[in-house]
Design a protein around this motif. Structure first.
Motif, PDB file in Angstrom:
ATOM      1  N   ARG A  18      32.520 -14.258  55.194  1.00 46.30           N
ATOM      2  CA  ARG A  18      31.815 -15.055  55.356  1.00 46.30           C
ATOM      3  C   ARG A  18      31.071 -14.637  54.046  1.00 46.30           C
ATOM      4  NH1 ARG A  18      27.571 -15.098  58.862  1.00 46.30           N
ATOM      5  NH2 ARG A  18      28.801 -14.835  60.729  1.00 46.30           N
ATOM      6  N   GLN A  62      29.864 -17.592  50.866  1.00 47.24           N
ATOM      7  CA  GLN A  62      28.584 -17.137  50.387  1.00 47.24           C
ATOM      8  C   GLN A  62      28.963 -17.474  48.533  1.00 47.24           C
ATOM      9  OE1 GLN A  62      26.606 -13.628  50.773  1.00 47.24           O
ATOM     10  NE2 GLN A  62      25.670 -13.680  48.552  1.00 47.24           N
ATOM     11  N   ARG A 111      29.685 -21.513  47.671  1.00 50.19           N
ATOM     12  CA  ARG A 111      28.032 -22.044  47.978  1.00 50.19           C
ATOM     13  C   ARG A 111      27.208 -21.984  46.833  1.00 50.19           C
ATOM     14  NH1 ARG A 111      25.112 -23.300  53.663  1.00 50.19           N
ATOM     15  NH2 ARG A 111      24.861 -24.694  52.287  1.00 50.19           N
ATOM     16  N   GLU A 112      27.526 -20.491  46.154  1.00 47.41           N
ATOM     17  CA  GLU A 112      26.324 -19.948  45.121  1.00 47.41           C
ATOM     18  C   GLU A 112      27.505 -21.447  43.935  1.00 47.41           C
ATOM     19  OE1 GLU A 112      26.808 -16.035  45.032  1.00 47.41           O
ATOM     20  OE2 GLU A 112      25.077 -15.678  46.430  1.00 47.41           O
TER      21      GLU A 112
END
Length: 401
Positions: free
Chosen positions: A44, A48, A51-52
């Protein structure tokens, strides 16, 4: 934990690459070997990070392709990043690029390689295995041109690795997928963009090879990278990528346009504490051109063994030169890149459409724009631009490519 802290930790131990995978500890490549440390990384968290780093548009492209390439400055370190889907989830393969402007001296390359950029046209190939420093060597050749000649340099990369600060040369850098849809389209465009020097990040397919050879024949100096073990193998791969009925014509085209092939590999020197490039260099002579035209690639080794006067090097002779060398350049001895290279670009405001600039007498230079850098009075052929990296308004496709 952030991606920046992981990258900074990898830089502290001297890693050239950082690999992140869900359920596994972070792995760094140090001096050619992988080192694993820390706790397993949760999937997870890596998703993250992805995506950033990719942004919304890049993330949409990743969802379609299940991989995404980009380059980005993270924590003061310029990185070439590949985000990939694996059986465990979303992972990263990150190349930590050098924190200095690559030059022939800073990379501990032989001074003869400076001559590669002095040609007005032709094809220069830098080849080697993955992670052998091909991109750094090519960046060093471009930097030598940039510092020594007023030429228009156009690079086509996927993604952009080294950001160049124009000095004497005028430099444009295009990233495949962001600034152009493909290498093929960028090469077609380049023939109408008046470049003196054209750098192609990698030749992978026959169409890119064909357009690259055409550009080298039409008066441009073309610099490219490939994956192969030695110089002869690189040339054989180019010719072998085409259908058998036209391989003879391609070999003749390659023989006529070739300037040099540099095959490179890295070897760790415990006495110096750094990896040093070892090179094999094939230059274009009457003998080497004849062998390429006849597709006698296996004979090129004997040409390199006897071609020292023509600037050729075998791996064995290059290793002997390295053993005699006494002066070395270490990354710790080099100053960091200027801070303004990582700043945001600020352009002067565009004048109103209806405004008309006042007429000036002939020979009188225009007044300087407020806030701009005045060019140094070093002659009409010199271009001094303090270019900086930053965001700009770029046209984006409506859907993922």
């Amino acid at each position: 934990m952030t991606l920046e802290t992981l990258i900074n930790a990898a830089r502290e131990i001297g890693a050239s690459d950082l690999h992140l995978e869900p359920g596994l500890p972070a792995a760094g490549r140090v001096r050619g070997d992988l080192r694993v440390s820390g706790e397993p990384l949760p999937g997870r968290l890596l998703m993250q990070f992805a995506r950033e780093v990719a942004g919304e548009e890049g993330w949409q492209q990743f969802l379609v392709r299940r991989s995404h390439d980009l380059s980005k400055v993270i924590g003061g370190v310029r990185c070439r990043i590949n985000i990939l889907q694996t059986g465990r989830g979303v992972g990263f393969a990150i190349r930590l690029l050098a924190g200095f402007q690559a030059t022939i001296e800073s990379l501990n390359l032989h001074p003869d390689l400076k001559n590669l950029g002095s040609h007005s046209h032709g094809l220069v190939i830098v080849t080697g295995a993955t992670g052998s420093g091909k991109s750094s060597t090519l960046a060093a050749v471009i930097q030598e041109i940039n510092l020594g000649a007023a030429r228009h340099i156009l690079t086509i990369e996927s993604p952009i690795e080294y950001v160049f600060t124009p000095r004497r040369s005028f430099i444009r850098q295009r990233e495949v997928g962001r600034d152009t849809p493909s290498f093929e389209q960028a090469l077609l465009d380049a023939l109408r963009e008046d470049p003196d020097v054209l750098m192609v990040g990698e030749m992978r397919d026959p169409e890119t090879m064909r357009l690259t050879l055409n550009a080298a024949e039409t008066g441009h100096l073309v610099l490219v990278t490939m994956h192969s073990g030695n110089a002869a193998e690189a040339l054989a791969r180019i010719v072998g990528a085409f259908p058998s009925e036209i391989q003879g014509a391609v070999a003749g085209q390659l023989a006529d346009s070739l300037v040099a092939v540099v095959a490179q590999r890295l070897k760790f020197r415990p006495d110096l504490g750094l990896r040093v490039p070892e090179c094999e260099v094939l230059t274009a002579t009457v003998a080497s051109r004849a062998m390429i035209r006849n597709r006698d690639f296996f004979k090129l080794v004997s040409v390199m063994e006897t071609g020292a006067e023509a600037g050729m090097w075998t791996f064995a002779r290059y290793q002997s030169w390295l053993e005699r060398r006494t002066q070395w350049c270490k990354p710790s001895d080099l100053p960091p890149p200027p801070a303004e290279e990582l700043a945001r670009t600020e352009f002067p405001p565009t004048p109103a459409a209806h405004s008309t600039p006042p007429l000036r007498p002939a020979g009188v230079p225009p007044p300087p724009v407020a806030g701009s850098h005045s060019p140094k009075p070093t002659g009409p052929s010199r271009i001094e631009i303090d270019a900086v990296e930053g965001e700009s308004e770029i046209l984006r496709p409506n859907r993922p490519v």
